[in-house]
Enzyme design. Structure first.
Site, short mmCIF file in Angstrom:
data_model
loop_
_atom_site.label_atom_id
_atom_site.label_comp_id
_atom_site.label_asym_id
_atom_site.label_seq_id
_atom_site.Cartn_x
_atom_site.Cartn_y
_atom_site.Cartn_z
N SER A 144 38.06 46.42 67.09
CA SER A 144 37.32 45.30 67.65
C SER A 144 38.14 44.02 67.70
O SER A 144 37.74 43.05 68.33
CB SER A 144 36.05 45.04 66.82
OG SER A 144 36.39 44.70 65.49
N HIS A 165 36.33 50.03 73.12
CA HIS A 165 35.58 49.34 72.08
C HIS A 165 34.09 49.51 72.31
O HIS A 165 33.51 48.93 73.23
CB HIS A 165 35.94 47.85 72.06
CG HIS A 165 35.20 47.09 71.00
ND1 HIS A 165 34.72 45.82 71.18
CD2 HIS A 165 34.84 47.44 69.73
CE1 HIS A 165 34.10 45.42 70.09
NE2 HIS A 165 34.16 46.39 69.18
N GLU A 177 33.87 48.17 76.10
CA GLU A 177 35.00 47.41 76.60
C GLU A 177 36.20 48.35 76.74
O GLU A 177 36.59 48.98 75.77
CB GLU A 177 35.34 46.26 75.65
CG GLU A 177 34.28 45.17 75.61
CD GLU A 177 34.60 44.07 74.63
OE1 GLU A 177 34.29 42.90 74.94
OE2 GLU A 177 35.13 44.37 73.53
N ASN A 215 33.84 39.81 71.41
CA ASN A 215 34.19 39.18 70.14
C ASN A 215 34.97 37.89 70.31
O ASN A 215 34.90 37.00 69.45
CB ASN A 215 34.97 40.16 69.25
CG ASN A 215 34.05 41.14 68.55
OD1 ASN A 215 32.87 40.88 68.41
ND2 ASN A 215 34.59 42.28 68.14
#
Length: 309
Positions: A144, A165, A177, A215
């Site tokens: 991540s 991800h 992702e 993130n």
């Protein structure tokens, strides 16, 4: 006619490339993320081998997957219990486990890593598996926050390496992702996109930048909420309420921090700060550091910014 034939052959060749689908996957890591990915892949008809170091972890993972499938089947096949039982049985049949990663990658199409967020450990894993996996096998990491490029540099297949991800809980969260490094070939990237769609997910394309998309936006937002609280500009309760009622977020930043795990958020922000110390968005938080030092990591320990019974 020759031109038309050439165009048809090109189209067929392109289609064949895109249709060289990922059918067999090896998931490394029997934790929450790895188990979730294995479950979704098996339930969508993929042959899956779930790998971890300990047999007891794998038994726990398999039970967790079966329990999760039962909950899904109860909702999805509410009026057809026999179909639900068949769905569970078929999914579990697609799933096997192993404690020896090197011995099970010889015929796999994709090795997907979901282990501890430690660059050295990931390097050692992929460097070893690179020697045993076939040439066509694509490698991917579910990290991540770490650099996909740096992880891929431990192998000889940087062109067949990308990021996938997923989000927790994997069976429910629709987003994936898909990260393309400067070395990831278009063929590899397309295969990872197609695989994500085959899982019933919605893939978004990302470059290999810190935090990718979600993130990169989410972690600085959460840390800025802590700074706001540190400065005495708002209580954690008011900040959470404001973001839920004012921005329409399902959880406030402090609730989300406790859910994610304060140690996880600290690990991410510390890593980014080390990489880019002059970026104010990546500055560490004294309050976050103190809570982690005290072992108050959020819901999983019973206390973080809030207390849980």
């Amino acid at each position: 006619m020759a031109f038309v034939t050439h165009q048809i052959m090109r189209a067929m060749s392109s289609s064949a490339t895109r249709n060289a689908a990922i059918k067999h996957i090896t998931v490394i890591g029997g934790g929450l993320m790895g188990s979730g990915i294995a479950q979704v892949a098996a339930s969508t008809g993929h042959t899956v081998v779930l790998v971890d170091q300990a047999e007891d972890i794998l038994k726990k993972s398999a039970k967790g997957i079966e329990d999760s499938l039962k909950r899904i089947a109860k909702k999805k096949f509410a009026d057809k219990p026999e179909a639900g039982a068949a769905f569970i049985q078929k999914t579990m049949k697609n799933l096997t486990t192993s404690t020896d990663a090197a011995s099970v990658v010889h015929s796999t199409d994709l090795v997907l890593e979901a282990i501890v967020e430690n660059m050295q450990v990931k390097h050692e894993l992929f460097k070893t598996l690179d020697k045993f996996a076939p040439e066509h096998t694509v490698f991917a990491s579910n990290t991540s926050s770490l650099s996909i490029t740096e992880i891929a540099n431990s192998t000889t297949r940087q062109d067949r390496f990308g990021g996938l991800h997923f989000f927790n809980p994997v069976p429910l969260m629709k987003l994936v992702e898909v990260i393309q490094t400067p070395m990831t070939s278009q063929k590899t990237f397309d295969a990872l996109l197609d695989f994500s769609k085959a899982l019933g997910k919605y893939p978004v394309s990302c470059k290999d930048t810190p935090g990718f998309i979600v993130n990169r936006l989410l972690v600085p937002y959460m840390v800025e909420a802590i700074r706001l609280h540190e400065r005495g500009h708002g209580s954690k309760e008011d900040i959470d309420l404001a973001m839920k009622l004012g921005a329409g977020y399902p959880m406030g930043p402090f609730e989300l921090l406790d859910y994610v795990g304060l140690d996880t958020s600290k690990f991410i922000i510390d890593g980014w700060h080390k990489m880019d110390p002059d970026n104010p968005l990546f500055a560490p938080s004294p309050m976050l550091n103190k809570l982690v030092e005290e072992g108050k990591l959020g819901k999983k320990t019973g206390e973080g910014f809030y207390k849980y019974k």
